[in-house]
Design an enzyme around this catalytic site. Structure first.
Site, PDB file in Angstrom:
ATOM      1  N   HIS A  42       5.626   6.631  -1.112  1.00  0.00           N
ATOM      2  CA  HIS A  42       6.443   5.427  -1.301  1.00  0.00           C
ATOM      3  C   HIS A  42       5.627   4.183  -0.988  1.00  0.00           C
ATOM      4  O   HIS A  42       4.645   4.248  -0.239  1.00  0.00           O
ATOM      5  CB  HIS A  42       7.685   5.457  -0.397  1.00  0.00           C
TER       6      HIS A  42
ATOM      7  N   HIS B 160       0.849  -1.201   0.000  1.00  0.00           N
ATOM      8  CA  HIS B 160       0.000   0.000   0.000  1.00  0.00           C
ATOM      9  C   HIS B 160       0.879   1.243   0.000  1.00  0.00           C
ATOM     10  O   HIS B 160       2.090   1.152   0.223  1.00  0.00           O
ATOM     11  CB  HIS B 160      -0.864   0.026   1.262  1.00  0.00           C
TER      12      HIS B 160
HETATM   13  P1  ATP Z   1       4.710  -3.470  11.710  1.00  0.00           P
HETATM   14  O1  ATP Z   1       4.908  -2.109  12.360  1.00  0.00           O
HETATM   15  O2  ATP Z   1       3.861  -4.372  12.528  1.00  0.00           O
HETATM   16  O3  ATP Z   1       5.964  -4.094  11.218  1.00  0.00           O
HETATM   17  P2  ATP Z   1       3.421  -1.934   9.642  1.00  0.00           P
HETATM   18  O4  ATP Z   1       4.456  -0.858   9.814  1.00  0.00           O
HETATM   19  O5  ATP Z   1       3.021  -2.288   8.249  1.00  0.00           O
HETATM   20  O6  ATP Z   1       3.850  -3.262  10.365  1.00  0.00           O
HETATM   21  P3  ATP Z   1       1.812  -0.212  11.217  1.00  0.00           P
HETATM   22  O7  ATP Z   1       2.978   0.139  12.105  1.00  0.00           O
HETATM   23  O8  ATP Z   1       0.488  -0.388  11.842  1.00  0.00           O
HETATM   24  O9  ATP Z   1       2.096  -1.509  10.395  1.00  0.00           O
HETATM   25  O10 ATP Z   1       1.745   0.949  10.123  1.00  0.00           O
HETATM   26  C1  ATP Z   1       0.726   1.029   9.152  1.00  0.00           C
HETATM   27  C2  ATP Z   1       1.180   2.012   8.094  1.00  0.00           C
HETATM   28  O11 ATP Z   1       1.379   3.298   8.700  1.00  0.00           O
HETATM   29  C3  ATP Z   1       2.518   1.669   7.449  1.00  0.00           C
HETATM   30  O12 ATP Z   1       2.524   2.169   6.123  1.00  0.00           O
HETATM   31  C4  ATP Z   1       3.515   2.448   8.270  1.00  0.00           C
HETATM   32  O13 ATP Z   1       4.680   2.762   7.525  1.00  0.00           O
HETATM   33  C5  ATP Z   1       2.738   3.705   8.578  1.00  0.00           C
HETATM   34  N1  ATP Z   1       3.161   4.296   9.847  1.00  0.00           N
HETATM   35  C6  ATP Z   1       3.341   3.656  11.017  1.00  0.00           C
HETATM   36  N2  ATP Z   1       3.736   4.501  11.988  1.00  0.00           N
HETATM   37  C7  ATP Z   1       3.797   5.723  11.407  1.00  0.00           C
HETATM   38  C8  ATP Z   1       4.131   7.022  11.866  1.00  0.00           C
HETATM   39  N3  ATP Z   1       4.481   7.271  13.128  1.00  0.00           N
HETATM   40  N4  ATP Z   1       4.081   8.037  10.984  1.00  0.00           N
HETATM   41  C9  ATP Z   1       3.729   7.823   9.700  1.00  0.00           C
HETATM   42  N5  ATP Z   1       3.389   6.639   9.199  1.00  0.00           N
HETATM   43  C10 ATP Z   1       3.426   5.592  10.027  1.00  0.00           C
END
Ligand code: ATP
Ligand code: MG
Length: 176
Positions: free
Chosen positions: A123, A42
């Site tokens: 990205h 995504h």
């Molecule tokens: P995991 O953290 O369990 O390895 P993930 O990063 O895909 O998996 P989430 O951390 O829930 O899952 O994040 C969901 C989406 O939001 C991802 O695209 C992640 O890069 C983005 N994201 C997470 N934390 C932040 C943040 N603090 N600021 C901006 N985007 C974020």
């Protein structure tokens, strides 16, 4: 008993053809690190973090109030950040994507949601903890974006899964 909060974010989901194309490319060009599962590919538009479930209805209404236009992204850059995140990105950001991210951000901020202040860098994450850029030639993928989605991210022993809570269309551009 109070229900637990949801970890929410808005994103553009990959269309099935792009998921297949990226999966085929990854199969031919193995990547070191932790690959993002095909169903999780995504592009994040806005990350809301932990939110009470009661906010979902107002987030749905905010999303439905937008009138975004469809666009095609050309992912033609393969790059890696110092933190080991390997990603695909467009070398040219379509104005309709900039407009969507901007209007979503403004709408969410006006409604009192906190968003991160770093500039938007479109990205698609391919892998995390990737120690180096793959030596494979950079691929090019076309991504026709036709909708955006509100996801809840859930982490369990089986990994992270995203659940689509709501989805809104991007309208075809009107001919000039
Ligand atoms: P995991 O953290 O369990 O390895 P993930 O990063 O895909 O998996 P989430 O951390 O829930 O899952 O994040 C969901 C989406 O939001 C991802 O695209 C992640 O890069 C983005 N994201 C997470 N934390 C932040 C943040 N603090 N600021 C901006 N985007 C974020
Ligand atoms: Mg994460």
């Amino acid at each position: 008993m109070s229900t637990p909060p949801l970890r929410l974010f808005f994103a553009i989901p990959c269309c099935p053809q792009l998921v297949r194309d990226i999966s085929d490319w990854r199969a031919r060009n193995p990547i070191d690190g932790k690959s993002v599962a095909p169903e999780n590919l995504h592009m994040t538009l806005a990350f809301l973090g932990s939110q009470p479930r009661g906010q979902v209805a107002s987030l749905e209404a905010l999303a439905a109030s937008l009138t975004p236009t469809a666009f095609t992204l050309q992912l033609d850059r393969l790059a890696r950040w110092k933190n080991g995140l390997l990603y695909l990105a467009p070398s040219r950001t379509p104005p309709a994507l900039t407009d969507l991210e901007h209007s979503l951000r403004e709408t969410l901020l006006s409604a009192g949601f906190n968003l991160e202040t770093r500039p938007f860098k479109p990205h698609l994450t391919l892998a995390r903890h990737c120690p180096r850029l793959p030596s494979a030639p950079t691929p090019t993928f076309d991504w026709p974006a036709t909708e955006f989605t509100l996801y809840a991210s859930e982490n369990s022993a089986r990994g992270t899964r995203y659940h689509a809570i709501g989805q809104w269309p991007l309208r075809p551009p009107t001919p000039a």
